[in-house]
Design an enzyme around this catalytic site. Sequence first.
Site, PDB file in Angstrom:
ATOM      1  N   ASP A  80      -5.425  -2.351   1.601  1.00  0.00           N
ATOM      2  CA  ASP A  80      -4.090  -2.881   1.340  1.00  0.00           C
ATOM      3  C   ASP A  80      -3.276  -2.829   2.636  1.00  0.00           C
ATOM      4  OD1 ASP A  80      -2.217  -3.180  -1.499  1.00  0.00           O
ATOM      5  OD2 ASP A  80      -1.178  -2.943   0.427  1.00  0.00           O
ATOM      6  N   ILE A  81      -2.573  -3.904   2.914  1.00  0.00           N
ATOM      7  CA  ILE A  81      -1.820  -4.022   4.166  1.00  0.00           C
ATOM      8  C   ILE A  81      -0.635  -3.052   4.217  1.00  0.00           C
ATOM      9  CG2 ILE A  81      -0.135  -5.827   3.558  1.00  0.00           C
ATOM     10  CD1 ILE A  81      -1.110  -7.345   6.089  1.00  0.00           C
ATOM     11  N   ASN A  96      -1.595  -4.558 -11.821  1.00  0.00           N
ATOM     12  CA  ASN A  96      -0.287  -5.090 -12.185  1.00  0.00           C
ATOM     13  C   ASN A  96      -0.487  -6.472 -12.804  1.00  0.00           C
ATOM     14  OD1 ASN A  96       1.085  -2.845 -11.075  1.00  0.00           O
ATOM     15  ND2 ASN A  96       0.956  -3.743  -9.026  1.00  0.00           N
ATOM     16  N   GLY A 104       5.112  -6.230 -11.966  1.00  0.00           N
ATOM     17  CA  GLY A 104       5.184  -6.009 -10.521  1.00  0.00           C
ATOM     18  C   GLY A 104       4.075  -6.671  -9.731  1.00  0.00           C
ATOM     19  N   GLN A 105       3.418  -7.663 -10.322  1.00  0.00           N
ATOM     20  CA  GLN A 105       2.336  -8.352  -9.599  1.00  0.00           C
ATOM     21  C   GLN A 105       2.929  -9.318  -8.580  1.00  0.00           C
ATOM     22  OE1 GLN A 105      -0.447 -10.554 -12.068  1.00  0.00           O
ATOM     23  NE2 GLN A 105      -1.770 -11.035 -10.339  1.00  0.00           N
ATOM     24  N   HIS A 157      -6.623  -8.500  -9.146  1.00  0.00           N
ATOM     25  CA  HIS A 157      -7.136  -7.450  -8.265  1.00  0.00           C
ATOM     26  C   HIS A 157      -6.877  -6.086  -8.859  1.00  0.00           C
ATOM     27  CE1 HIS A 157      -2.987  -8.353  -7.098  1.00  0.00           C
ATOM     28  NE2 HIS A 157      -2.858  -7.073  -6.774  1.00  0.00           N
ATOM     29  N   HIS A 184      -6.073  -2.214  -7.724  1.00  0.00           N
ATOM     30  CA  HIS A 184      -5.730  -1.274  -6.664  1.00  0.00           C
ATOM     31  C   HIS A 184      -6.566  -0.011  -6.869  1.00  0.00           C
ATOM     32  CE1 HIS A 184      -1.760  -3.125  -5.429  1.00  0.00           C
ATOM     33  NE2 HIS A 184      -1.923  -3.698  -6.615  1.00  0.00           N
TER      34      HIS A 184
HETATM   35  P1  AMP Z   1       0.307  -6.596  -6.584  1.00  0.00           P
HETATM   36  O1  AMP Z   1       1.747  -6.201  -6.525  1.00  0.00           O
HETATM   37  O2  AMP Z   1      -0.484  -5.841  -7.621  1.00  0.00           O
HETATM   38  O3  AMP Z   1       0.115  -8.088  -6.665  1.00  0.00           O
HETATM   39  O4  AMP Z   1      -0.316  -6.090  -5.223  1.00  0.00           O
HETATM   40  C1  AMP Z   1      -0.453  -6.903  -4.110  1.00  0.00           C
HETATM   41  C2  AMP Z   1      -0.845  -5.989  -2.985  1.00  0.00           C
HETATM   42  O5  AMP Z   1      -1.415  -6.786  -1.978  1.00  0.00           O
HETATM   43  C3  AMP Z   1       0.309  -5.200  -2.358  1.00  0.00           C
HETATM   44  O6  AMP Z   1       0.037  -3.805  -2.417  1.00  0.00           O
HETATM   45  C4  AMP Z   1       0.349  -5.710  -0.912  1.00  0.00           C
HETATM   46  O7  AMP Z   1       0.648  -4.698   0.023  1.00  0.00           O
HETATM   47  C5  AMP Z   1      -1.056  -6.261  -0.725  1.00  0.00           C
HETATM   48  N1  AMP Z   1      -1.197  -7.354   0.228  1.00  0.00           N
HETATM   49  C6  AMP Z   1      -0.437  -8.463   0.347  1.00  0.00           C
HETATM   50  N2  AMP Z   1      -0.894  -9.271   1.310  1.00  0.00           N
HETATM   51  C7  AMP Z   1      -1.985  -8.650   1.823  1.00  0.00           C
HETATM   52  C8  AMP Z   1      -2.900  -8.961   2.859  1.00  0.00           C
HETATM   53  N3  AMP Z   1      -2.785 -10.097   3.575  1.00  0.00           N
HETATM   54  N4  AMP Z   1      -3.897  -8.097   3.129  1.00  0.00           N
HETATM   55  C9  AMP Z   1      -4.013  -6.949   2.416  1.00  0.00           C
HETATM   56  N5  AMP Z   1      -3.186  -6.598   1.418  1.00  0.00           N
HETATM   57  C10 AMP Z   1      -2.176  -7.425   1.133  1.00  0.00           C
END
Ligand code: AMP
Length: 109
Positions: A29-30, A86, A92-93, A99, A101
């Site tokens: 995760d970024i 999420n 909160g998605q 995906h 986490h």
């Molecule tokens: P969600 O809120 O469940 O949709 O989670 C999306 C997650 O994706 C968040 O924790 C972000 O930090 C992560 N995210 C968004 N863009 C990227 C990316 N380019 N590379 C890795 N993680 C990302």
Amino acid sequence: MECIFCKIINKEASADIVYEDDKVIAFKDIKPKAPIHLLIVPKKHINSVNEINSEDKDLVGEIFLVAKKIAQDFGIKEIGYNLLINVGQGGGQEIPHLHIHLMGDKDKN
Ligand code: AMP
Ligand code: ZN
């Protein structure tokens, strides 16, 4: 416009990939919220849990098996870890591509 996770899957965007097979990809995760924070993503674009169909049953099983395997690879399988999905705006998605986490901490006891 193609979603960011599809871009990562298609290697049009970079990510720190920790696992990949023909159906599933996992990357860091970024914006990590735990010492280990990975995202496990089916390569098929499914918007969220709400859009999973019965034809996706095997794929959904696969992402959980990959979660378990990665937890083992990162040394947190026995300690324990969190899996979080999420769903939708209220859940909160942020990224509309299904995906899981995987969050954990090796030093947790
Ligand atoms: P969600 O809120 O469940 O949709 O989670 C999306 C997650 O994706 C968040 O924790 C972000 O930090 C992560 N995210 C968004 N863009 C990227 C990316 N380019 N590379 C890795 N993680 C990302
Ligand atoms: Zn996508």
